[in-house]
Enzyme design. Structure first.
Site, PDB file in Angstrom:
ATOM      1  N   LYS A  44       0.834  -1.207   0.000  1.00  0.00           N
ATOM      2  CA  LYS A  44       0.000   0.000   0.000  1.00  0.00           C
ATOM      3  C   LYS A  44       0.870   1.259   0.000  1.00  0.00           C
ATOM      4  O   LYS A  44       2.085   1.186   0.262  1.00  0.00           O
ATOM      5  CB  LYS A  44      -0.922  -0.015   1.221  1.00  0.00           C
ATOM      6  N   ARG A 142     -11.208  -0.070  14.716  1.00  0.00           N
ATOM      7  CA  ARG A 142     -11.091   0.716  13.501  1.00  0.00           C
ATOM      8  C   ARG A 142     -12.039   0.051  12.510  1.00  0.00           C
ATOM      9  O   ARG A 142     -13.226   0.224  12.636  1.00  0.00           O
ATOM     10  CB  ARG A 142      -9.612   0.729  13.058  1.00  0.00           C
ATOM     11  N   TYR A 270      14.289  30.559   7.621  1.00  0.00           N
ATOM     12  CA  TYR A 270      13.072  31.214   8.102  1.00  0.00           C
ATOM     13  C   TYR A 270      13.063  31.346   9.625  1.00  0.00           C
ATOM     14  O   TYR A 270      13.368  30.390  10.333  1.00  0.00           O
ATOM     15  CB  TYR A 270      11.834  30.420   7.679  1.00  0.00           C
ATOM     16  N   MET A 318      10.661  24.709   2.109  1.00  0.00           N
ATOM     17  CA  MET A 318       9.893  23.902   1.164  1.00  0.00           C
ATOM     18  C   MET A 318      10.822  23.104   0.240  1.00  0.00           C
ATOM     19  O   MET A 318      10.600  21.924  -0.002  1.00  0.00           O
ATOM     20  CB  MET A 318       8.979  24.816   0.334  1.00  0.00           C
TER      21      MET A 318
END
Ligand SMILES: *Cc1c(COP(=O)(O)O)cnc(C)c1O
Length: 377
Positions: A44, A142, A270, A318
Site C-alpha cells: 500500500k 477501527r 526562516y 519547502m
C-alpha cells in the site's frame, strides 16, 4: 535530466528481504511440524514510498503469494502494469467506486455491514460470486465486524449467495508495544471469533493476522498467511529487534548546491531560528518539506557528507535545507546522504524517525512525488 535529490530503490534488497522472511517462516514452521504460512506482501501507499509497480513485480518473482493495497485505485494501478498475483484491498468499501473490484480482479475486504451490502449488490448486478476476505475487529476499533457480536452481524454476510468468504483476518493494535498484553488478548479473541464463524456457517477458509511486529513476536499469530509491510523494505519496527538478515531497500541522497560562511551573531533560514555566536560554515541542500522531509529535522536531523555526520540547522524550507559543515572541506556537487550509507556510516529510516519523534513508516511513505525513484538491482 534528473534532480539532485533522488531516492534509489534497491529491488534486489526487497527480493532478498522477501526470501529471508519466507525462509525463516519455512524453517520455523517445519521445525514445529506445521505448514509454513504464505506471504501476503503489503504494498500500500506506493509500496511505502518505494514505488508500487516495480516493488510488486519484484515480490511476485521472489515468492509472495498475495499482495495487499489500501484501496481499489492502488490495486488497479498494479493490474494495469500486469501484476498477476491476487491483490487484497484493505480499505473500507462502503463509499468507493466499486466496479474496479470486478474489472481488475481485486479481492475486497468486507469490513462493515454497508460494505457487505454494496459488494453483494455489485456482484449480483455483474452476475458473479465475489471472493472476499472478512475482517474481524478484535479490539483495535477501527475497521471490521466486532468479534463479540458476530451472531448479529454475520447472517446477512454469510447468507449472501454473491459473496464467497475466502479468508478471515484481524489486525493488531499493539504488536509493536512489547509491554502490552493486548496482542495476546486480540489473538485469543480472534480464535474465538473463528470458532464462532464456523458455527455460523463460514466454511473452511484462510486466516491471517500478523503485521511485521506480530510476526516477529509470536508465531501463534502466523496462521495461513502473514502480512508484513515494513520488514520487506528492510526496516524492523521499533522498538523490536530481529535476527532476520534484512537490507534497507531505499536510500535518499542529494548534492550540495551552495556553501556559505555565517558570521558571528547571524542566523540562517526562516525565522532565523538557528543563530551562531561564532563563525560557521553551512551548506545548502536542495531537499525540503515539499520532498517529504519532516520540518522536525531542524536542529535534530543529520546527513552524511564526505563520510561524516553534519547536523541539519535552521528551519527546513519547502525546497531546501541547511547543514552545518564547519571544519569540513566541502564543495558544491558533493554527495549528501539523507537516508542510507556513505563510507562506513549509515543513517537508517528508523534512526531518522527516532531523531524527530516520528515512526519509520511515516518517513518512507511521505517521500514526495517530486523525488525521482531510481530502481536498481
Ligand atoms: C499496513 C498494514 C499491514 C502491514 O503493517 P507493517 O507494520 O508495515 O508490517 C498489515 N495489515 C494491515 C491491515 C495493514 O493495514
Amino acid at each position: 535530466m534528473i534532480r539532485q535529490t533522488t531516492a534509489t530503490v534497491h529491488l534486489s534488497a526487497i527480493a532478498h528481504n522477501c526470501r529471508a522472511i519466507v525462509d525463516m517462516l519455512t524453517r520455523e514452521s517445519t521445525a514445529a511440524g506445521r505448514p509454513a504460512p504464505g506471504l501476503l506482501a503489503v504494498v500500500k501507499a506506493n509500496a511505502y514510498g518505494h514505488g508500487a509497480v516495480p516493488v510488486a513485480r519484484t515480490l511476485e518473482a521472489a515468492g509472495a503469494s498475495m499482495l495487499a493495497c489500501a484501496d481499489i485505485e492502488e490495486g488497479v494501478e498494479l493490474r494495469r502494469a500486469g501484476v498477476g498475483l491476487p491483490i487484497l484491498v484493505f480499505g473500507a468499501l462502503s463509499v468507493s467506486d466499486l466496479d474496479g473490484v470486478i474489472d481488475y480482479d481485486l479481492t475486497p475486504t468486507v469490513s462493515t455491514p454497508s460494505a457487505a451490502r454494496r459488494l453483494a449488490a455489485l456482484a449480483e448486478r455483474r452476475g458473479v460470486t465475489l471472493p472476499c476476505h472478512l475482517k474481524i475487529d478484535s479490539g483495535m476499533n477501527r475497521l471490521g465486524f466486532r468479534h463479540d457480536n458476530l451472531g448479529r452481524t454475520m447472517p446477512a454476510v454469510v447468507g449472501s449467495p454473491h459473496l464467497k468468504i475466502e479468508a478471515v483476518y484481524t489486525h493488531f493494535a499493539t504488536a509493536d508495544v512489547p509491554e502490552s498484553p493486548f496482542l495476546d488478548e486480540q489473538r485469543r479473541r480472534f480464535e474465538r471469533a473463528l470458532a464462532a464463524l464456523g458455527a455460523l456457517g463460514v466454511g473452511r477458509c484462510g486466516r491471517h493476522a500478523a503485521n511485521s511486529a506480530a510476526m516477529l513476536r509470536d508465531a501463534r499469530t502466523w496462521y495461513d498467511f502473514v502480512r508484513p509491510g515494513l520488514l520487506l523494505y528492510g526496516i524492523v519496527p521499533p522498538p523490536l529487534a530481529s535476527s532476520l538478515p534484512l537490507r534497507p531497500a531505499l536510500s535518499l541522497s542529494s548534492r550540495i548546491v551552495a556553501v556559505k560562511g555565517v558570521r558571528r551573531g547571524e542566523g540562517s533560514g526562516y525565522g532565523l531560528r538557528w543563530t551562531t555566536d561564532e563563525p560557521r560554515t553551512i551548506a545548502i541542500v536542495p531537499a525540503g518539506y515539499a520532498d517529504g522531509l519532516d520540518t522536525r529535522l531542524a536542529g535534530r536531523g543529520v546527513v552524511l557528507v564526505r563520510g561524516r555526520r553534519a547536523p541539519v540547522v535552521g528551519a527546513v524550507s519547502m525546497d531546501m535545507l541547511a547543514i552545518d559543515v564547519t571544519d569540513m572541506t566541502v564543495d558544491p556537487g558533493d554527495e549528501v546522504v539523507i537516508i542510507g550509507r556513505q563510507g562506513d556510516d549509515e543513517i537508517t529510516a528508523r534512526e531518522m524517525a527516532a531523531a524527530i519523534g516520528a515512526i519509520p513508516w511515516e518517513v518512507v511513505c511521505r517521500l514526495g512525488a517530486r523525488i525521482e525513484r531510481k530502481f536498481e538491482d
